[in-house]
Scaffold this active site. Sequence first.
Site, PDB file in Angstrom:
ATOM      1  N   TYR A  31       0.858  -1.182   0.000  1.00 13.47           N
ATOM      2  CA  TYR A  31       0.000   0.000   0.000  1.00 13.47           C
ATOM      3  C   TYR A  31       0.896   1.234   0.000  1.00 13.47           C
ATOM      4  O   TYR A  31       1.986   1.222   0.599  1.00 13.47           O
ATOM      5  CB  TYR A  31      -0.904   0.012   1.234  1.00 13.47           C
ATOM      6  CG  TYR A  31      -1.969   1.086   1.217  1.00 13.47           C
ATOM      7  CD1 TYR A  31      -3.202   0.870   0.620  1.00 13.47           C
ATOM      8  CD2 TYR A  31      -1.737   2.334   1.791  1.00 13.47           C
ATOM      9  CE1 TYR A  31      -4.180   1.863   0.596  1.00 13.47           C
ATOM     10  CE2 TYR A  31      -2.699   3.331   1.777  1.00 13.47           C
ATOM     11  CZ  TYR A  31      -3.915   3.084   1.173  1.00 13.47           C
ATOM     12  OH  TYR A  31      -4.875   4.061   1.142  1.00 13.47           O
TER      13      TYR A  31
ATOM     14  N   HIS B 267      -9.446   2.099   4.659  1.00 12.39           N
ATOM     15  CA  HIS B 267      -8.232   1.540   4.059  1.00 12.39           C
ATOM     16  C   HIS B 267      -7.017   1.747   4.953  1.00 12.39           C
ATOM     17  O   HIS B 267      -6.173   0.851   5.113  1.00 12.39           O
ATOM     18  CB  HIS B 267      -7.961   2.208   2.706  1.00 12.39           C
ATOM     19  CG  HIS B 267      -8.841   1.727   1.598  1.00 12.39           C
ATOM     20  ND1 HIS B 267      -8.640   2.074   0.280  1.00 12.39           N
ATOM     21  CD2 HIS B 267      -9.936   0.930   1.600  1.00 12.39           C
ATOM     22  CE1 HIS B 267      -9.564   1.510  -0.483  1.00 12.39           C
ATOM     23  NE2 HIS B 267     -10.367   0.827   0.309  1.00 12.39           N
TER      24      HIS B 267
ATOM     25  N   PHE C 149      -5.603   9.145  -3.789  1.00 16.75           N
ATOM     26  CA  PHE C 149      -4.408   8.592  -4.431  1.00 16.75           C
ATOM     27  C   PHE C 149      -4.022   7.343  -3.667  1.00 16.75           C
ATOM     28  O   PHE C 149      -3.778   7.393  -2.458  1.00 16.75           O
ATOM     29  CB  PHE C 149      -3.243   9.578  -4.398  1.00 16.75           C
ATOM     30  CG  PHE C 149      -1.944   8.983  -4.915  1.00 16.75           C
ATOM     31  CD1 PHE C 149      -1.516   9.248  -6.208  1.00 16.75           C
ATOM     32  CD2 PHE C 149      -1.168   8.161  -4.113  1.00 16.75           C
ATOM     33  CE1 PHE C 149      -0.334   8.691  -6.692  1.00 16.75           C
ATOM     34  CE2 PHE C 149       0.013   7.592  -4.588  1.00 16.75           C
ATOM     35  CZ  PHE C 149       0.430   7.860  -5.878  1.00 16.75           C
ATOM     36  N   GLU C 150      -3.951   6.242  -4.382  1.00 17.12           N
ATOM     37  CA  GLU C 150      -3.456   4.997  -3.814  1.00 17.12           C
ATOM     38  C   GLU C 150      -2.771   4.204  -4.921  1.00 17.12           C
ATOM     39  O   GLU C 150      -3.253   4.180  -6.060  1.00 17.12           O
ATOM     40  CB  GLU C 150      -4.576   4.102  -3.279  1.00 17.12           C
ATOM     41  CG  GLU C 150      -5.370   4.642  -2.128  1.00 17.12           C
ATOM     42  CD  GLU C 150      -6.497   3.690  -1.736  1.00 17.12           C
ATOM     43  OE1 GLU C 150      -6.744   3.554  -0.524  1.00 17.12           O
ATOM     44  OE2 GLU C 150      -7.129   3.101  -2.637  1.00 17.12           O
ATOM     45  N   ILE C 151      -1.669   3.587  -4.599  1.00 18.57           N
ATOM     46  CA  ILE C 151      -1.116   2.521  -5.435  1.00 18.57           C
ATOM     47  C   ILE C 151      -0.991   1.328  -4.497  1.00 18.57           C
ATOM     48  O   ILE C 151      -0.390   1.443  -3.423  1.00 18.57           O
ATOM     49  CB  ILE C 151       0.251   2.877  -6.036  1.00 18.57           C
ATOM     50  CG1 ILE C 151       0.155   4.146  -6.887  1.00 18.57           C
ATOM     51  CG2 ILE C 151       0.783   1.721  -6.881  1.00 18.57           C
ATOM     52  CD1 ILE C 151       1.478   4.628  -7.447  1.00 18.57           C
TER      53      ILE C 151
END
Length: 384
Positions: A214, A308, A271-273
Site C-alpha cells: 500500500y 483503508h 491517491f493509492e497505489i
Amino acid sequence: MSISARYTRYLVFALVGLTFFYLVSKSSLQIPTSSSFAPPPPTYEEVKEEKTNSQVPTSNERVNATFVTLARNNDIWDIAKAIRSVEDRFNRNFHYDWVFLNDNEFDDEFKKLTTALVSGTTHYGVIPKEHWSYPEWIDEDKARAARLEMGRKKIIYGDSESYRHMCRYESGFFFRHELMMNYEWYWRVEPSIELFCDVPGDPFRFMKENNKKYSFVISLYEYIETIPTLWDSVKGFMKSHPEHIAEGNAMEFISEDGGESYNKCHFWSNFEIGSLEWLRSDQYIDYFTALDKDGGFFYERWGDAPVHSIAASIMLKAEEIHFWNEIAYYHVPFTHCPSSEKTRLDLRCHCKPSENFDWAGYSCTKRWFDVNNLQKPDGWDSKQ
C-alpha cells in the site's frame, strides 16, 4: 482559307475552351455542403479500432497493473484533465490499462474521449446493483435520519446518500469487480487530480520488487464527526480476528495509546497505489465484512480513506507501506510537492513548494516518518 472561315474556326475553338473552363471551374469551386464540413463523428468502436490499428508500442517492463477510476458520464472533462496529467507525466512511456467503473452505463462520448487519451487499453464496467445499494441488514429509515442530522450540522457530505454508497464501494468492492480481477496492482485516479512532476521509473514495479502492499502521497486527520464509532468496530474486529493482525505493524501511526483509541490519522485514498491481492485476501475481506455489518457506512459517514488506512496500519508490516515523495500530486484542496529543490528540478516539477501540505499542522506525514524512524526528505523543514 478565307478570312471569314478562319474567324469562324477561331470562334468555335474559343467557345469550346470557355465551355471546358466553365465546367471545370464549377466542379472545383462548388460550395461544399454542410456534410462536407461536418462528417458524422466516429463511434467509440471506430476510435478503438483506429487506435488498435495504429499499433501503440507496449513496454516489456510492465507488471500486471491498471489505473482505476470511479466516475460518471458528467465527469468527462474533469477525468480528461486527470488522464492527460497521468499520461504526460508517466503512462505515455508504459501504456498501462485503465479501468473505468460507473453505477450506470458509460455513454459513447465518455468512451471515445477517454479511449483517445489513454495510451493503454481502456475497459468500462457497470457496478453490480448489490454493490451500490442498501444491504438487507440496514434500516433505511435510520440511515435517512442520520443523513438529515449530519446535514443539519453542516458535516461535509453529511446529507449525501450517493457519497455513502461510493465510500462503501471503494472500501469493499471495487477490487472485486470482474474487470479488476484481471490485475494484481492498481493506481487509483480521481477526476481533476494533477501530477506536478515526471514520475521516475515505474511505481508498480517498485511496489512489486520491494514487497510493498500500500502507498500514499498525502496523509491527514479525519473529521471525527464522520466516524464516531468506527474505532469501536475496528477493536471488535481485532478481538475476533487476532490472526489477521500483523507483527511489526503501523498501529503507532493511528493510535497513541496502544490501540485504545484512534487518533484520526489516515492516508488520503484519492491517491493509492496498492496490491489487489491483499485487498482480495481473507484478511481484508473479513475486516470489511465486520465493519459493513456494523452499519457505519450508512448510520454515520465512514469514508474509505480511514477504512483503508486502518486496515493497512494493523494488517500490514510498517515496511510494506510506502510514502511517495517523488510523485507530486494535487487533489483539491491539498498539494504534495517534493521538499528538495534538486528533486523538483530533476523531475521537471511545476508545483509551488510553499503549497506543500506534508509538514503542515493538519498533516499526519511527519508522524508517519517519526513513528517509523524514517529519514525525512531533504528540505522538509525549510521555509519555502
